[in-house]
Design an enzyme around this catalytic site. Sequence first.
Site, PDB file in Angstrom:
ATOM      1  N   LYS A 194       0.846  -1.202   0.000  1.00  0.00           N
ATOM      2  CA  LYS A 194       0.000   0.000   0.000  1.00  0.00           C
ATOM      3  C   LYS A 194       0.883   1.254   0.000  1.00  0.00           C
ATOM      4  O   LYS A 194       0.694   2.159  -0.787  1.00  0.00           O
ATOM      5  CB  LYS A 194      -0.922  -0.026   1.221  1.00  0.00           C
ATOM      6  CG  LYS A 194      -1.827   1.166   1.326  1.00  0.00           C
ATOM      7  CD  LYS A 194      -2.775   1.059   2.508  1.00  0.00           C
ATOM      8  CE  LYS A 194      -3.452   2.410   2.721  1.00  0.00           C
ATOM      9  NZ  LYS A 194      -4.334   2.430   3.892  1.00  0.00           N
ATOM     10  N   GLU A 200      10.566  -4.876   4.305  1.00  0.00           N
ATOM     11  CA  GLU A 200      10.617  -6.298   3.928  1.00  0.00           C
ATOM     12  C   GLU A 200      10.269  -6.465   2.453  1.00  0.00           C
ATOM     13  O   GLU A 200      10.969  -7.150   1.695  1.00  0.00           O
ATOM     14  CB  GLU A 200       9.612  -7.115   4.756  1.00  0.00           C
ATOM     15  CG  GLU A 200       9.929  -7.228   6.234  1.00  0.00           C
ATOM     16  CD  GLU A 200       9.252  -6.163   7.068  1.00  0.00           C
ATOM     17  OE1 GLU A 200       9.048  -5.025   6.557  1.00  0.00           O
ATOM     18  OE2 GLU A 200       8.945  -6.442   8.248  1.00  0.00           O
ATOM     19  N   GLY A 254      -4.952  -1.591   4.982  1.00  0.00           N
ATOM     20  CA  GLY A 254      -4.170  -2.717   4.449  1.00  0.00           C
ATOM     21  C   GLY A 254      -4.824  -4.062   4.736  1.00  0.00           C
ATOM     22  O   GLY A 254      -4.925  -4.929   3.866  1.00  0.00           O
ATOM     23  N   ARG A 255      -5.314  -4.236   5.975  1.00  0.00           N
ATOM     24  CA  ARG A 255      -5.888  -5.542   6.342  1.00  0.00           C
ATOM     25  C   ARG A 255      -7.309  -5.737   5.825  1.00  0.00           C
ATOM     26  O   ARG A 255      -7.933  -6.752   6.094  1.00  0.00           O
ATOM     27  CB  ARG A 255      -5.804  -5.735   7.860  1.00  0.00           C
ATOM     28  CG  ARG A 255      -6.403  -4.606   8.677  1.00  0.00           C
ATOM     29  CD  ARG A 255      -5.988  -4.725  10.151  1.00  0.00           C
ATOM     30  NE  ARG A 255      -6.432  -3.584  10.951  1.00  0.00           N
ATOM     31  CZ  ARG A 255      -5.759  -2.456  11.083  1.00  0.00           C
ATOM     32  NH1 ARG A 255      -4.619  -2.280  10.428  1.00  0.00           N
ATOM     33  NH2 ARG A 255      -6.218  -1.481  11.858  1.00  0.00           N
ATOM     34  N   GLU A 340      -4.658  -6.422  14.815  1.00  0.00           N
ATOM     35  CA  GLU A 340      -4.144  -5.103  14.421  1.00  0.00           C
ATOM     36  C   GLU A 340      -5.261  -4.066  14.531  1.00  0.00           C
ATOM     37  O   GLU A 340      -4.999  -2.880  14.694  1.00  0.00           O
ATOM     38  CB  GLU A 340      -3.581  -5.156  12.985  1.00  0.00           C
ATOM     39  CG  GLU A 340      -2.589  -4.043  12.692  1.00  0.00           C
ATOM     40  CD  GLU A 340      -1.806  -4.251  11.403  1.00  0.00           C
ATOM     41  OE1 GLU A 340      -0.601  -4.589  11.465  1.00  0.00           O
ATOM     42  OE2 GLU A 340      -2.383  -4.077  10.321  1.00  0.00           O
ATOM     43  N   HIS A 371      -5.656 -33.080  18.004  1.00  0.00           N
ATOM     44  CA  HIS A 371      -4.553 -33.914  18.502  1.00  0.00           C
ATOM     45  C   HIS A 371      -3.414 -33.054  19.023  1.00  0.00           C
ATOM     46  O   HIS A 371      -2.284 -33.519  19.150  1.00  0.00           O
ATOM     47  CB  HIS A 371      -4.084 -34.844  17.381  1.00  0.00           C
ATOM     48  CG  HIS A 371      -5.209 -35.720  16.899  1.00  0.00           C
ATOM     49  ND1 HIS A 371      -5.522 -36.916  17.507  1.00  0.00           N
ATOM     50  CD2 HIS A 371      -6.128 -35.525  15.931  1.00  0.00           C
ATOM     51  CE1 HIS A 371      -6.581 -37.434  16.896  1.00  0.00           C
ATOM     52  NE2 HIS A 371      -6.974 -36.620  15.942  1.00  0.00           N
ATOM     53  N   LYS A 494       9.359  -0.936  13.936  1.00  0.00           N
ATOM     54  CA  LYS A 494       9.937  -0.655  12.610  1.00  0.00           C
ATOM     55  C   LYS A 494      11.133   0.286  12.742  1.00  0.00           C
ATOM     56  O   LYS A 494      12.191   0.062  12.164  1.00  0.00           O
ATOM     57  CB  LYS A 494       8.890   0.004  11.700  1.00  0.00           C
ATOM     58  CG  LYS A 494       7.857  -0.952  11.131  1.00  0.00           C
ATOM     59  CD  LYS A 494       6.965  -0.217  10.139  1.00  0.00           C
ATOM     60  CE  LYS A 494       5.772  -1.056   9.744  1.00  0.00           C
ATOM     61  NZ  LYS A 494       4.797  -0.360   8.924  1.00  0.00           N
TER      62      LYS A 494
HETATM   63  O1  F6P Z   1       3.340  -3.105   9.748  1.00  0.00           O
HETATM   64  C1  F6P Z   1       1.968  -3.210   9.629  1.00  0.00           C
HETATM   65  C2  F6P Z   1       1.496  -2.819   8.275  1.00  0.00           C
HETATM   66  O2  F6P Z   1       1.498  -1.449   8.129  1.00  0.00           O
HETATM   67  C3  F6P Z   1       0.128  -3.407   8.021  1.00  0.00           C
HETATM   68  O3  F6P Z   1      -0.884  -2.647   8.531  1.00  0.00           O
HETATM   69  C4  F6P Z   1       0.127  -3.538   6.544  1.00  0.00           C
HETATM   70  O4  F6P Z   1      -0.860  -4.422   6.111  1.00  0.00           O
HETATM   71  C5  F6P Z   1       1.523  -4.044   6.307  1.00  0.00           C
HETATM   72  O5  F6P Z   1       2.306  -3.356   7.240  1.00  0.00           O
HETATM   73  C6  F6P Z   1       2.062  -3.856   4.919  1.00  0.00           C
HETATM   74  O6  F6P Z   1       2.040  -2.516   4.519  1.00  0.00           O
HETATM   75  P1  F6P Z   1       2.216  -2.126   3.003  1.00  0.00           P
HETATM   76  O7  F6P Z   1       1.085  -2.718   2.242  1.00  0.00           O
HETATM   77  O8  F6P Z   1       2.193  -0.625   2.986  1.00  0.00           O
HETATM   78  O9  F6P Z   1       3.536  -2.678   2.526  1.00  0.00           O
END
Ligand code: F6P
Length: 528
Positions: A194, A200, A254-255, A340, A371, A494
Amino acid sequence: MTQRSDLAAALKDQSLAALMNPQRSQELTLQAGPWRVDLSKHFLTPEVIQAFTDWAAERQLDDAIQQLFAGAPLNLTEGRAVMHMALRGTPDDAYQADGQGIMDDVLTERERCLAFAERVRGGQHTGATGKPIKRVINIGIGGSDLGPRMAVQALAPDHDGPELKFVANVDPSDLHHALAGADPETTLIIVASKTFTTIETLTNARVAREWLVSALGEAAVGAHFVALSTALDRVAEFGIPAEQTFGFWDWVGGRYSLWSAIGLPIMLAIGRDAFEQFLAGARDMDQHFQTAPLAQNVPMLMGLLYAWYRQDWHKGSVAVIPYDQHLSELPAYLQQADMESLGKRVTRQGAAIEHATGAVVWGEPGTNGQHAFFQLLHQGSDWIPVEFILSARPRLGAQAQHDLLVANAVAQAEALLVGKDTETARAEKSGPNGLDLGLHRTFPGSRPSTLMMTERMTPRALGALIALHEHRIFVQGWLWNLNAYDQWGVELGKELALSAAEALASGNTQGKDASTAAAIDWLRSNRG
Ligand code: F6P
């Protein structure tokens, strides 16, 4: 003490099995879209429903739902509307965000994504050397990973598109596995972010870019990379062409974004018609949420129940157990959606909240979980509300084997409800040398669970299930007066990760606490 906490205290020793009768079962088994949701094994009595009605009225929940669907800026701390429902809207809807109509943009972008997905699926979109795409790798994390990953897995039997892999972790092993055996000429890489700033995702995207460029040259990037983002300028800087960039908007959390361009992997996997069914299922649930009266409104009742269990029964977790191997990623998806959103301790206006809020969401598919951790669900010192999710028909394989699967789900819910008393347990069996096993083999029962059943786990049923939880989370957030749509709690980690990475590279641990500095020193002296 509120009326609700008094009720929780009064019901503590109530036998749930004693409450059960055909009328109760019928009245508390509700239909929401294609889902039959049995809430009769919960501590729901007429007094509790009345207390819930009062709670909803006190918090003006009906009005809040109207505001939500009207595109009011409910995400106060970020000054944004919460309009993911528009992403599953039709041309007949007039959704707005902050007073502006948004359906034209939504429909245009949806059509761009679907058309692109169909070109890839049909082999018309080729790689730089003219070969059709065989493998798609989605690089994203959190909301840009969990939703599409879960839905692609859930709908695997409907999958007739290219092979899909998902890479989220900055652990280099994750990308390594996704690239293993991939042919650069037939691989498409989606960078889903987003913000297009997530370390990452950008790190993995850069490594994947190098992998592609080293095989096919810089000019191939355009044909092999796609971006899904709201940050179009950052995407352009990365070198992904505008025609392969699919956008969405800041009013999509995002979620809550798998209905948007972030759902491109789902479109690639199952195609246009099935994806439209997926959206239609979510629309069914939007309709149900907005129109059903409280006593029949599944997201509302579940939100009220979970808020009550957390706040007044002090239950710290909820177990989600899909009796469906294809739903194995659902607990992880719901973990982000719920934790979240609700893991907050401040009101929307910025004051401290004095009671417990978000619970831990966890789970594994059944019957595997039986189990592993069901021992604790049945006989642990505290009870945990359980959601059993299942369908009457198998996606793959024989009905008879599927019947065994779902019989287990029904039986577990039954066992949690009825338990087994000590006398019966004692009479059944004794231990070595006549050892009394009465208490060991007692099941307290009266442990609440929800049975969520659908005829078949279709794209439409999945869409409805996800939207049900989105709305259930909205209800909880509203009852607790917290902002379910921001996530400031991820920021500090972060920031400190960047600073730890610098310290690891330079050896300068100044300003770090002793434990952190020692950990960094140890890692430096043991690196390869
Ligand atoms: O670190 C949490 C977060 O901001 C989430 O809310 C989001 O879904 C995820 O990181 C990834 O963010 P992006 O889509 O901006 O890479």
